[in-house]
Design a protein around this motif. Sequence first.
Motif, PDB file in Angstrom:
ATOM      1  N   ARG A 204      59.971  14.628  29.406  1.00 37.81           N
ATOM      2  CA  ARG A 204      59.068  13.914  28.548  1.00 37.81           C
ATOM      3  C   ARG A 204      58.250  12.394  28.921  1.00 37.81           C
ATOM      4  NH1 ARG A 204      62.906  14.809  23.345  1.00 37.81           N
ATOM      5  NH2 ARG A 204      62.553  16.950  23.304  1.00 37.81           N
ATOM      6  N   LYS A 205      59.017  11.915  29.854  1.00 32.78           N
ATOM      7  CA  LYS A 205      58.285  10.668  30.535  1.00 32.78           C
ATOM      8  C   LYS A 205      57.858  11.016  31.538  1.00 32.78           C
ATOM      9  CE  LYS A 205      61.803   7.791  28.097  1.00 32.78           C
ATOM     10  NZ  LYS A 205      63.049   6.814  28.466  1.00 32.78           N
TER      11      LYS A 205
ATOM     12  N   VAL B 103      55.071  19.320  24.876  1.00 30.90           N
ATOM     13  CA  VAL B 103      55.913  18.439  25.621  1.00 30.90           C
ATOM     14  C   VAL B 103      56.941  17.770  24.748  1.00 30.90           C
ATOM     15  CG1 VAL B 103      54.339  16.271  25.554  1.00 30.90           C
ATOM     16  CG2 VAL B 103      56.055  17.075  27.605  1.00 30.90           C
ATOM     17  N   GLU B 104      56.599  17.357  23.525  1.00 33.83           N
ATOM     18  CA  GLU B 104      57.670  16.497  22.720  1.00 33.83           C
ATOM     19  C   GLU B 104      58.477  17.461  22.167  1.00 33.83           C
ATOM     20  OE1 GLU B 104      58.049  13.314  22.507  1.00 33.83           O
ATOM     21  OE2 GLU B 104      56.422  13.196  23.693  1.00 33.83           O
ATOM     22  N   ARG B 105      58.379  18.850  22.111  1.00 33.50           N
ATOM     23  CA  ARG B 105      59.288  19.921  21.708  1.00 33.50           C
ATOM     24  C   ARG B 105      60.066  20.379  22.733  1.00 33.50           C
ATOM     25  NH1 ARG B 105      57.638  21.667  16.405  1.00 33.50           N
ATOM     26  NH2 ARG B 105      56.241  20.410  15.609  1.00 33.50           N
TER      27      ARG B 105
ATOM     28  N   ASN C 291      62.895  20.543  25.587  1.00 38.60           N
ATOM     29  CA  ASN C 291      63.906  20.167  26.199  1.00 38.60           C
ATOM     30  C   ASN C 291      64.258  20.218  27.464  1.00 38.60           C
ATOM     31  OD1 ASN C 291      65.280  19.144  23.549  1.00 38.60           O
ATOM     32  ND2 ASN C 291      65.349  21.266  23.287  1.00 38.60           N
TER      33      ASN C 291
END
Length: 161
Positions: free
Chosen positions: A1-2, A42-44, A46
Amino acid sequence: RKSPLKRIVDLAIPYLQKAGFVGDDLSGEEYERVTAIVKAAVERLNVVSEITEHAEVFYKDELPPLGEKERKILQEPQVPQVFDLVCTKLENLSDFSSESVLEMLKETIKESKLSGRKVMMPLRVALTGRTSGLELYDIISILGKDRAIRRIEQSLQNLVD
């Protein structure tokens, strides 16, 4: 995510290719679409391989069969009015950015005098066949005007049939 978005997009492409969603040589337009999908998901994620679950709705014209819960949502009495209003607004929308679509959805909720759930949940089901997923404004933005309207109209037609 980063990680930078471009890196995640480049890592996601092989999974999208394996799923048959994109070919080996992506045009600039296809790469932009994949970038929009990854940005929305992207935030979802893993792991990058999960992108195919989120991307499926954009690459398959046939939505999954509706379950009982989804059918009930589409049979709520406000749905035809909401869908008519949204289709009219989509027809008149010239900017299909996520931000513009979000503003249109807010206006729809306000004009309809209904709760956000009564507007958004039937739209989500009509557009994706699901009751959860990516942000609705991202879904509409990525699908585009014609595909979004077609899916909304098809879901209404399916209820009549």
